[in-house]
Design a protein around this motif. Structure first.
Motif, PDB file in Angstrom:
ATOM      1  N   ILE A   1      39.175 -22.584 -20.874  1.00 41.53           N
ATOM      2  CA  ILE A   1      38.870 -21.370 -20.133  1.00 41.53           C
ATOM      3  C   ILE A   1      38.057 -20.429 -21.013  1.00 41.53           C
ATOM      4  O   ILE A   1      38.560 -19.947 -22.037  1.00 41.53           O
ATOM      5  CB  ILE A   1      40.163 -20.664 -19.686  1.00 41.53           C
ATOM      6  N   PRO A   2      36.796 -20.157 -20.653  1.00 42.09           N
ATOM      7  CA  PRO A   2      36.032 -19.159 -21.414  1.00 42.09           C
ATOM      8  C   PRO A   2      36.590 -17.774 -21.134  1.00 42.09           C
ATOM      9  O   PRO A   2      36.793 -17.399 -19.979  1.00 42.09           O
ATOM     10  CB  PRO A   2      34.605 -19.323 -20.875  1.00 42.09           C
ATOM     11  N   LEU A   3      36.860 -17.031 -22.186  1.00 42.03           N
ATOM     12  CA  LEU A   3      37.411 -15.691 -22.055  1.00 42.03           C
ATOM     13  C   LEU A   3      36.256 -14.698 -22.090  1.00 42.03           C
ATOM     14  O   LEU A   3      35.959 -14.077 -23.109  1.00 42.03           O
ATOM     15  CB  LEU A   3      38.435 -15.426 -23.157  1.00 42.03           C
TER      16      LEU A   3
ATOM     17  N   ASP B   1      34.399 -38.676 -13.198  1.00 41.33           N
ATOM     18  CA  ASP B   1      33.627 -37.876 -14.157  1.00 41.33           C
ATOM     19  C   ASP B   1      34.404 -37.527 -15.427  1.00 41.33           C
ATOM     20  O   ASP B   1      33.803 -37.204 -16.443  1.00 41.33           O
ATOM     21  CB  ASP B   1      33.149 -36.576 -13.507  1.00 41.33           C
ATOM     22  N   GLY B   2      35.729 -37.527 -15.339  1.00 49.72           N
ATOM     23  CA  GLY B   2      36.540 -37.160 -16.505  1.00 49.72           C
ATOM     24  C   GLY B   2      36.784 -35.672 -16.656  1.00 49.72           C
ATOM     25  O   GLY B   2      37.490 -35.255 -17.569  1.00 49.72           O
ATOM     26  N   TYR B   3      36.212 -34.856 -15.765  1.00 48.98           N
ATOM     27  CA  TYR B   3      36.373 -33.395 -15.835  1.00 48.98           C
ATOM     28  C   TYR B   3      36.226 -32.797 -14.449  1.00 48.98           C
ATOM     29  O   TYR B   3      35.648 -33.416 -13.536  1.00 48.98           O
ATOM     30  CB  TYR B   3      35.340 -32.766 -16.776  1.00 48.98           C
ATOM     31  N   LEU B   4      36.732 -31.580 -14.291  1.00 54.01           N
ATOM     32  CA  LEU B   4      36.529 -30.762 -13.095  1.00 54.01           C
ATOM     33  C   LEU B   4      36.082 -29.377 -13.541  1.00 54.01           C
ATOM     34  O   LEU B   4      36.833 -28.673 -14.218  1.00 54.01           O
ATOM     35  CB  LEU B   4      37.826 -30.628 -12.287  1.00 54.01           C
ATOM     36  N   TRP B   5      34.871 -28.998 -13.197  1.00 57.99           N
ATOM     37  CA  TRP B   5      34.403 -27.643 -13.491  1.00 57.99           C
ATOM     38  C   TRP B   5      34.670 -26.803 -12.256  1.00 57.99           C
ATOM     39  O   TRP B   5      33.996 -26.933 -11.241  1.00 57.99           O
ATOM     40  CB  TRP B   5      32.923 -27.663 -13.853  1.00 57.99           C
ATOM     41  N   LEU B   6      35.663 -25.925 -12.350  1.00 62.42           N
ATOM     42  CA  LEU B   6      36.099 -25.085 -11.241  1.00 62.42           C
ATOM     43  C   LEU B   6      35.534 -23.680 -11.422  1.00 62.42           C
ATOM     44  O   LEU B   6      36.095 -22.855 -12.146  1.00 62.42           O
ATOM     45  CB  LEU B   6      37.624 -25.053 -11.180  1.00 62.42           C
ATOM     46  N   ARG B   7      34.406 -23.439 -10.794  1.00 65.46           N
ATOM     47  CA  ARG B   7      33.784 -22.115 -10.894  1.00 65.46           C
ATOM     48  C   ARG B   7      34.635 -21.078 -10.168  1.00 65.46           C
ATOM     49  O   ARG B   7      35.110 -21.307  -9.056  1.00 65.46           O
ATOM     50  CB  ARG B   7      32.390 -22.142 -10.275  1.00 65.46           C
ATOM     51  N   GLY B   8      34.812 -19.935 -10.798  1.00 61.15           N
ATOM     52  CA  GLY B   8      35.524 -18.848 -10.148  1.00 61.15           C
ATOM     53  C   GLY B   8      36.976 -19.136  -9.834  1.00 61.15           C
ATOM     54  O   GLY B   8      37.537 -18.560  -8.898  1.00 61.15           O
ATOM     55  N   ALA B   9      37.611 -20.002 -10.623  1.00 61.48           N
ATOM     56  CA  ALA B   9      39.016 -20.340 -10.373  1.00 61.48           C
ATOM     57  C   ALA B   9      39.938 -19.159 -10.652  1.00 61.48           C
ATOM     58  O   ALA B   9      41.004 -19.036 -10.041  1.00 61.48           O
ATOM     59  CB  ALA B   9      39.418 -21.538 -11.229  1.00 61.48           C
ATOM     60  N   LEU B  10      39.551 -18.307 -11.591  1.00 64.07           N
ATOM     61  CA  LEU B  10      40.362 -17.166 -11.994  1.00 64.07           C
ATOM     62  C   LEU B  10      39.652 -15.869 -11.624  1.00 64.07           C
ATOM     63  O   LEU B  10      38.433 -15.835 -11.424  1.00 64.07           O
ATOM     64  CB  LEU B  10      40.623 -17.200 -13.500  1.00 64.07           C
ATOM     65  N   ASP B  11      40.414 -14.790 -11.572  1.00 65.27           N
ATOM     66  CA  ASP B  11      39.860 -13.472 -11.312  1.00 65.27           C
ATOM     67  C   ASP B  11      39.111 -13.011 -12.569  1.00 65.27           C
ATOM     68  O   ASP B  11      39.724 -12.873 -13.637  1.00 65.27           O
ATOM     69  CB  ASP B  11      41.002 -12.505 -10.987  1.00 65.27           C
ATOM     70  N   PRO B  12      37.809 -12.773 -12.485  1.00 68.23           N
ATOM     71  CA  PRO B  12      37.051 -12.338 -13.671  1.00 68.23           C
ATOM     72  C   PRO B  12      37.626 -11.082 -14.321  1.00 68.23           C
ATOM     73  O   PRO B  12      37.551 -10.930 -15.544  1.00 68.23           O
ATOM     74  CB  PRO B  12      35.642 -12.085 -13.122  1.00 68.23           C
ATOM     75  N   ASP B  13      38.221 -10.183 -13.522  1.00 68.31           N
ATOM     76  CA  ASP B  13      38.793  -8.968 -14.094  1.00 68.31           C
ATOM     77  C   ASP B  13      39.993  -9.298 -14.981  1.00 68.31           C
ATOM     78  O   ASP B  13      40.199  -8.654 -16.030  1.00 68.31           O
ATOM     79  CB  ASP B  13      39.219  -8.013 -12.988  1.00 68.31           C
ATOM     80  N   VAL B  14      40.778 -10.293 -14.588  1.00 67.09           N
ATOM     81  CA  VAL B  14      41.913 -10.719 -15.403  1.00 67.09           C
ATOM     82  C   VAL B  14      41.414 -11.335 -16.708  1.00 67.09           C
ATOM     83  O   VAL B  14      41.944 -11.065 -17.792  1.00 67.09           O
ATOM     84  CB  VAL B  14      42.795 -11.715 -14.624  1.00 67.09           C
ATOM     85  N   VAL B  15      40.376 -12.163 -16.611  1.00 67.94           N
ATOM     86  CA  VAL B  15      39.809 -12.812 -17.795  1.00 67.94           C
ATOM     87  C   VAL B  15      39.232 -11.780 -18.750  1.00 67.94           C
ATOM     88  O   VAL B  15      39.526 -11.786 -19.957  1.00 67.94           O
ATOM     89  CB  VAL B  15      38.731 -13.834 -17.384  1.00 67.94           C
TER      90      VAL B  15
END
Length: 270
Positions: A159-161, A41-55
């Motif tokens: 990474i969307p902030l 696919d050329g990409y990996l969409w990793l939902r919830g990879a980071l803590d939303p509170d940190v972001v």
């Protein structure tokens, strides 16, 4: 809602527009499956990879850090905005800590199977609501044209902030484009100067006979893509600003593009 990029209206027919495919839970801890998906696919969409509170915490820090420029009151001092961004936020410890947080750093170490290297040149994209026209959204490109002094196995994280619904102008990928780009790169038929391909996303989709893939992203999502995958961003037609960051990891043992080892600034020529 009409989707546009740099003012160009996207063709929203089923032949030209689709949805990004998130990595399913069953593959999240299967490195071989992830590599197979990335090659396909050329990409990996990793939902919830980071803590939303940190972001969201970093988004709040950015908001407060830029406040003295007047950007949030509509009476912006552009010189002060640039000073705060390029002299305080970009080289600051808060941004470095965000980009090297364990959820990112350790994931790359696991995925790449060894010691990793984070390029020092990291970008923050701040797109205001209603901005449109050539140059306001990221034009179609693939990252290797800007990274030719190092390995072509460098991986980018977008990474969307904060939450980024489709209306806020997140990243969009040209489906299957990495296969064509990789073949043309190997054949030596592509232009080598560092530049975008085009701002005309619908025209490029017609040329490739492919779909642009879009998604509504949430705080905590991370998209990883190869250096050959064509991507761009949509215009922000939301009522809030879109904030995101682009960072790049690679194996420490592979050639490193020396031009990317200084903090991002307006006159770095990349």
């Amino acid at each position: 809602m009409t989707l546009t990029s740099n003012g160009y209206v996207l063709d929203e027919s089923a032949r030209r527009l689709g949805e990004l495919d998130a990595v399913p839970d069953r593959e999240r801890h299967d490195r071989d499956a992830l590599w197979e998906r990335l090659r396909r696919d050329g990409y990996l969409w990793l939902r919830g990879a980071l803590d939303p509170d940190v972001v969201n915490g970093f988004r709040a820090y950015y908001h407060d850090a830029l406040a003295p420029s007047g950007v949030w009151e509509g009476d912006e001092d552009r010189a002060e905005y640039r000073r705060l961004l390029f002299q305080e936020v970009v080289p600051g410890p808060e941004y470095e800590a965000f980009c090297t947080q364990p959820a990112v750093r350790d994931w790359y170490a696991w995925f790449l199977g060894g010691e990793t290297f984070l390029h020092r040149r990291k970008l923050i994209r701040h797109v205001r609501p209603g901005e449109s026209g050539i140059g306001t959204a990221t034009q179609a490109h693939y990252d290797l044209v800007y990274l030719r002094e190092g390995t072509d196995r460098v991986l980018s994280s977008w990474i969307p902030l904060g939450d980024c619904p489709v209306s806020r102008g997140g990243l969009t990928y040209l489906e299957g484009s990495h296969h064509r780009v990789l073949a043309q790169e190997r054949a030596g038929t592509l232009q080598h100067p560092a530049k975008s391909i085009t701002a005309d996303l619908p025209g490029l989709a017609d040329e490739h006979d492919a779909r642009w893939l879009v998604a509504g992203y949430a705080a905590g999502d991370m998209v990883v893509h190869s250096a050959f995958t064509v991507h761009a961003s949509l215009d922000n037609v939301d009522d809030d600003y879109r904030l995101s960051t682009d960072i790049r990891y690679q194996r420490a043992s592979e050639p490193i593009d020396w031009r990317w080892q200084q903090h991002w600034h307006l006159k770095d020529g990349l």
